[in-house]
Design a protein around this motif. Sequence first.
Motif, PDB file in Angstrom:
ATOM      1  N   GLU A 125      -6.448 -12.319  -7.344  1.00  0.00           N
ATOM      2  CA  GLU A 125      -6.077 -10.917  -7.205  1.00  0.00           C
ATOM      3  C   GLU A 125      -7.060 -10.137  -6.335  1.00  0.00           C
ATOM      4  OE1 GLU A 125      -4.266 -12.082 -11.215  1.00  0.00           O
ATOM      5  OE2 GLU A 125      -6.051 -12.585 -10.045  1.00  0.00           O
ATOM      6  N   ALA A 126      -8.343 -10.423  -6.442  1.00  0.00           N
ATOM      7  CA  ALA A 126      -9.325  -9.684  -5.641  1.00  0.00           C
ATOM      8  C   ALA A 126      -9.075  -9.904  -4.149  1.00  0.00           C
ATOM      9  CB  ALA A 126     -10.747 -10.104  -6.019  1.00  0.00           C
ATOM     10  N   GLY A 127      -8.760 -11.131  -3.757  1.00  0.00           N
ATOM     11  CA  GLY A 127      -8.469 -11.397  -2.353  1.00  0.00           C
ATOM     12  C   GLY A 127      -7.218 -10.689  -1.876  1.00  0.00           C
ATOM     13  N   LEU A 128      -6.184 -10.655  -2.716  1.00  0.00           N
ATOM     14  CA  LEU A 128      -4.970  -9.918  -2.359  1.00  0.00           C
ATOM     15  C   LEU A 128      -5.273  -8.435  -2.182  1.00  0.00           C
ATOM     16  CD1 LEU A 128      -2.358 -11.619  -4.715  1.00  0.00           C
ATOM     17  CD2 LEU A 128      -2.392 -11.747  -2.219  1.00  0.00           C
ATOM     18  N   LEU A 129      -6.094  -7.892  -3.066  1.00  0.00           N
ATOM     19  CA  LEU A 129      -6.434  -6.469  -2.980  1.00  0.00           C
ATOM     20  C   LEU A 129      -7.242  -6.169  -1.717  1.00  0.00           C
ATOM     21  CD1 LEU A 129      -7.262  -5.893  -6.742  1.00  0.00           C
ATOM     22  CD2 LEU A 129      -5.388  -4.801  -5.494  1.00  0.00           C
ATOM     23  N   ARG A 130      -8.131  -7.078  -1.338  1.00  0.00           N
ATOM     24  CA  ARG A 130      -8.896  -6.867  -0.094  1.00  0.00           C
ATOM     25  C   ARG A 130      -7.953  -6.780   1.106  1.00  0.00           C
ATOM     26  NH1 ARG A 130     -12.044 -11.064  -2.414  1.00  0.00           N
ATOM     27  NH2 ARG A 130     -13.940 -10.237  -3.382  1.00  0.00           N
ATOM     28  N   LEU A 131      -7.014  -7.718   1.174  1.00  0.00           N
ATOM     29  CA  LEU A 131      -6.079  -7.701   2.296  1.00  0.00           C
ATOM     30  C   LEU A 131      -5.177  -6.478   2.230  1.00  0.00           C
ATOM     31  CD1 LEU A 131      -4.746  -8.924   4.781  1.00  0.00           C
ATOM     32  CD2 LEU A 131      -3.252 -10.220   3.233  1.00  0.00           C
ATOM     33  N   ALA A 132      -4.685  -6.154   1.037  1.00  0.00           N
ATOM     34  CA  ALA A 132      -3.795  -4.996   0.902  1.00  0.00           C
ATOM     35  C   ALA A 132      -4.484  -3.725   1.362  1.00  0.00           C
ATOM     36  CB  ALA A 132      -3.335  -4.855  -0.545  1.00  0.00           C
ATOM     37  N   ALA A 133      -5.748  -3.567   1.008  1.00  0.00           N
ATOM     38  CA  ALA A 133      -6.478  -2.369   1.424  1.00  0.00           C
ATOM     39  C   ALA A 133      -6.672  -2.350   2.936  1.00  0.00           C
ATOM     40  CB  ALA A 133      -7.831  -2.315   0.711  1.00  0.00           C
ATOM     41  N   GLN A 134      -6.894  -3.517   3.531  1.00  0.00           N
ATOM     42  CA  GLN A 134      -7.017  -3.573   4.988  1.00  0.00           C
ATOM     43  C   GLN A 134      -5.701  -3.182   5.658  1.00  0.00           C
ATOM     44  OE1 GLN A 134      -7.169  -7.449   7.003  1.00  0.00           O
ATOM     45  NE2 GLN A 134      -9.037  -6.759   8.081  1.00  0.00           N
ATOM     46  N   LEU A 135      -4.581  -3.673   5.119  1.00  0.00           N
ATOM     47  CA  LEU A 135      -3.273  -3.325   5.665  1.00  0.00           C
ATOM     48  C   LEU A 135      -2.964  -1.847   5.462  1.00  0.00           C
ATOM     49  CD1 LEU A 135      -1.254  -6.439   4.427  1.00  0.00           C
ATOM     50  CD2 LEU A 135      -2.003  -5.968   6.773  1.00  0.00           C
ATOM     51  N   GLU A 136      -3.355  -1.321   4.313  1.00  0.00           N
ATOM     52  CA  GLU A 136      -3.122   0.097   4.022  1.00  0.00           C
ATOM     53  C   GLU A 136      -3.906   0.979   4.991  1.00  0.00           C
ATOM     54  OE1 GLU A 136      -2.951   2.754  -0.059  1.00  0.00           O
ATOM     55  OE2 GLU A 136      -4.654   1.392   0.236  1.00  0.00           O
ATOM     56  N   ALA A 137      -5.125   0.568   5.322  1.00  0.00           N
ATOM     57  CA  ALA A 137      -5.922   1.340   6.276  1.00  0.00           C
ATOM     58  C   ALA A 137      -5.330   1.270   7.685  1.00  0.00           C
ATOM     59  CB  ALA A 137      -7.364   0.829   6.281  1.00  0.00           C
ATOM     60  N   ALA A 138      -4.785   0.100   8.029  1.00  0.00           N
ATOM     61  CA  ALA A 138      -4.224  -0.072   9.368  1.00  0.00           C
ATOM     62  C   ALA A 138      -2.859   0.583   9.518  1.00  0.00           C
ATOM     63  CB  ALA A 138      -4.107  -1.562   9.686  1.00  0.00           C
ATOM     64  N   ARG A 139      -2.095   0.618   8.443  1.00  0.00           N
ATOM     65  CA  ARG A 139      -0.731   1.145   8.477  1.00  0.00           C
ATOM     66  C   ARG A 139      -0.514   1.985   7.214  1.00  0.00           C
ATOM     67  NH1 ARG A 139       3.733  -1.718  10.423  1.00  0.00           N
ATOM     68  NH2 ARG A 139       2.360  -2.599  12.006  1.00  0.00           N
ATOM     69  N   PRO A 140      -1.118   3.170   7.119  1.00  0.00           N
ATOM     70  CA  PRO A 140      -1.046   3.961   5.873  1.00  0.00           C
ATOM     71  C   PRO A 140       0.399   4.245   5.461  1.00  0.00           C
ATOM     72  CG  PRO A 140      -2.659   4.881   7.379  1.00  0.00           C
ATOM     73  CD  PRO A 140      -1.901   3.858   8.164  1.00  0.00           C
ATOM     74  N   TRP A 141       0.646   4.120   4.150  1.00  0.00           N
ATOM     75  CA  TRP A 141       1.998   4.364   3.643  1.00  0.00           C
ATOM     76  C   TRP A 141       2.060   5.396   2.519  1.00  0.00           C
ATOM     77  CZ3 TRP A 141      -0.083  -0.742   2.882  1.00  0.00           C
ATOM     78  CH2 TRP A 141      -0.616  -0.968   1.610  1.00  0.00           C
ATOM     79  N   ALA A 142       0.936   5.733   1.914  1.00  0.00           N
ATOM     80  CA  ALA A 142       0.970   6.552   0.704  1.00  0.00           C
ATOM     81  C   ALA A 142       1.526   7.957   0.946  1.00  0.00           C
ATOM     82  CB  ALA A 142      -0.430   6.642   0.077  1.00  0.00           C
ATOM     83  N   ASP A 143       1.416   8.457   2.178  1.00  0.00           N
ATOM     84  CA  ASP A 143       1.909   9.805   2.457  1.00  0.00           C
ATOM     85  C   ASP A 143       3.399   9.846   2.802  1.00  0.00           C
ATOM     86  OD1 ASP A 143      -0.539  10.948   1.970  1.00  0.00           O
ATOM     87  OD2 ASP A 143      -1.187  10.870   4.070  1.00  0.00           O
ATOM     88  N   ARG A 144       4.028   8.681   2.957  1.00  0.00           N
ATOM     89  CA  ARG A 144       5.477   8.684   3.179  1.00  0.00           C
ATOM     90  C   ARG A 144       6.167   9.160   1.907  1.00  0.00           C
ATOM     91  NH1 ARG A 144       5.737   2.488   4.979  1.00  0.00           N
ATOM     92  NH2 ARG A 144       4.360   2.561   6.816  1.00  0.00           N
ATOM     93  N   ARG A 145       7.139  10.003   2.069  1.00  0.00           N
ATOM     94  CA  ARG A 145       7.824  10.500   0.873  1.00  0.00           C
ATOM     95  C   ARG A 145       9.314  10.683   1.169  1.00  0.00           C
ATOM     96  NH1 ARG A 145       5.210  16.074  -0.699  1.00  0.00           N
ATOM     97  NH2 ARG A 145       3.297  14.884  -0.446  1.00  0.00           N
ATOM     98  N   PRO A 146      10.146  10.429   0.157  1.00  0.00           N
ATOM     99  CA  PRO A 146      11.585  10.620   0.344  1.00  0.00           C
ATOM    100  C   PRO A 146      11.931  12.094   0.489  1.00  0.00           C
ATOM    101  CG  PRO A 146      11.106  10.045  -1.936  1.00  0.00           C
ATOM    102  CD  PRO A 146       9.823   9.900  -1.175  1.00  0.00           C
ATOM    103  N   ALA A 147      13.084  12.383   1.082  1.00  0.00           N
ATOM    104  CA  ALA A 147      13.509  13.765   1.288  1.00  0.00           C
ATOM    105  C   ALA A 147      13.614  14.513  -0.031  1.00  0.00           C
ATOM    106  CB  ALA A 147      14.839  13.792   2.026  1.00  0.00           C
ATOM    107  N   LEU A 148      13.907  13.789  -1.105  1.00  0.00           N
ATOM    108  CA  LEU A 148      13.987  14.407  -2.436  1.00  0.00           C
ATOM    109  C   LEU A 148      12.722  15.153  -2.790  1.00  0.00           C
ATOM    110  CD1 LEU A 148      15.662  14.392  -5.208  1.00  0.00           C
ATOM    111  CD2 LEU A 148      14.164  12.513  -5.841  1.00  0.00           C
ATOM    112  N   VAL A 149      11.574  14.623  -2.340  1.00  0.00           N
ATOM    113  CA  VAL A 149      10.280  15.236  -2.662  1.00  0.00           C
ATOM    114  C   VAL A 149       9.980  16.397  -1.724  1.00  0.00           C
ATOM    115  CG1 VAL A 149       7.797  14.803  -2.869  1.00  0.00           C
ATOM    116  CG2 VAL A 149       9.442  13.069  -3.624  1.00  0.00           C
ATOM    117  N   GLY A 150      10.407  16.284  -0.457  1.00  0.00           N
ATOM    118  CA  GLY A 150      10.165  17.350   0.492  1.00  0.00           C
ATOM    119  C   GLY A 150       9.132  16.971   1.538  1.00  0.00           C
TER     120      GLY A 150
END
Length: 501
Positions: A476-501
């Motif tokens: 799991e630690a290795g998966l998290l390291r890669l996931a964080a690298q991908l998140e930094a390269a291609r941020p997704w957390a700020d994407r939101r559906p139209a329902l949210v605004g």
Amino acid sequence: MPLPLPEYDDLDATGLAALARRGDVSAAELADAALARAEARDLGAFAHLDPAAAVRRRAEAAPPGPFQGVPFAVKDLVHPVAGMPMREGSDALRHHVPTTDATLVQRYRAAGLVLLGKTTTPEFGLMGVTEPEAYGPTRNPWAPDRTPGGSSGGAAAAVAARVLPAADASDGGGSIRIPSGYSGLFGLKPSRGRVPDGPTVGEVWHGANASLPVTRTVRDAAAFLDAVAGPSPGDPVALPRPARPFADAVGEDPGRLRVGFSVRSPLGTDVDPACVEAVEDAAALLAELGHDVEEAAPEVDGRALARSYFMMYFGQVAASVRRAEAIAPGARRRVEPVTRLLAEVGERVSAAEYAASLDGWNVYARAVGRFHERYDLYLTPTTAVLAPHVGAQAPTATERLLAGAAARARAGRLLLKSGFVEQLVIERLADTPFTQLANLAGLPAMSVPLTQTAPLPGAPRGLPVGVQFVGRPASEAGLLRLAAQLEAARPWADRRPALVG
């Protein structure tokens, strides 16, 4: 009317907890913000919500912890919550209220989370969509005419709609990763034995099932794993806590990884071009980040694996119906027709057939082990399709009639030998053929929301498309390291559906 605490929509669980610790907001205010959003963004995500007054009292009494004061909900399956209904998506258990907490729920409470209620699931968690006949469908915030997936569909819908920053989920065949892929979330299925399911059960589905909340950010998933992982008394399989927190892996260099990828369905069925493109895009991004990527897959017979999975599935459905009958006499008559048929098939499976199917799990695990001698990770689409429309997987009127008649006639053995049931379930599995391997092999796997489609009818901002990474045991630690690298390269957390605004 504006919703309280506008900043609530922008923050993950870690961010909300920091606000509460600084005293910028109270736990009761956070609970009110969540409840207001649950009402305003009603997607059928909740099987039960406690009264607001009870939630506020619970918030005011939340103990110190990494998530003190953060609103949360538990999936209405696997893990009982004392005093809350546990219907498991079934009319048969409509009045069932457990009196004790599961070990995992105890750990959620100790982490300071404020439980609002229970999120929806298909009956007994048996489908990759969340459309229980007794309670109605759960809808995807990105396109309400589509499903958020299952069986953790309510959890995914609540988090994607930013009603909750994270929500409890479990995964016996893809039920964390599938809804994460359909809903634009990060979903990590832990290794077998990483998170306990006690005290009333040892391993769910012979250890194929694993639990961890669905989240919007990688750091939240790591923090939740730190909060809930670790042995409990009597666990049949238990991984020790690591020497370093999982949270430390977020932001660390993952090193140069060897990644094998495949876009071919293990069942030989079609894969949507958007899902293929998502993997090809992920492979290109990995190469840009310095990883070695090539097309490769474990030598696993996908149809044999599906048969092993469903032999276990049939038996577990039968066991679930028996358990429901013990809780609520007459339950067998009140479960959905297809559930009743699958239970009838499970009742006719011999002990020898069941044991032989379990032996197959070791074959698949060793095949993936040989693959991991050369590759650190296996990359695939999370699902073979975009989020299906609500009702697309519902049984037809003819299937319902046949299912009811076959169950009444106790024709499960005949249907099993005829191949009818196997064909039916493989047709259902064609949408999600990539996830079961990690469950039977006990491996950690994650769905990462790297891409979205162009806008489609009913989905003005496009639909999320997840890609799956399967790692070595306890990685799991290795998966998290890669996931964080991908998140930094291609941020997704700020994407939101139209329902949210």
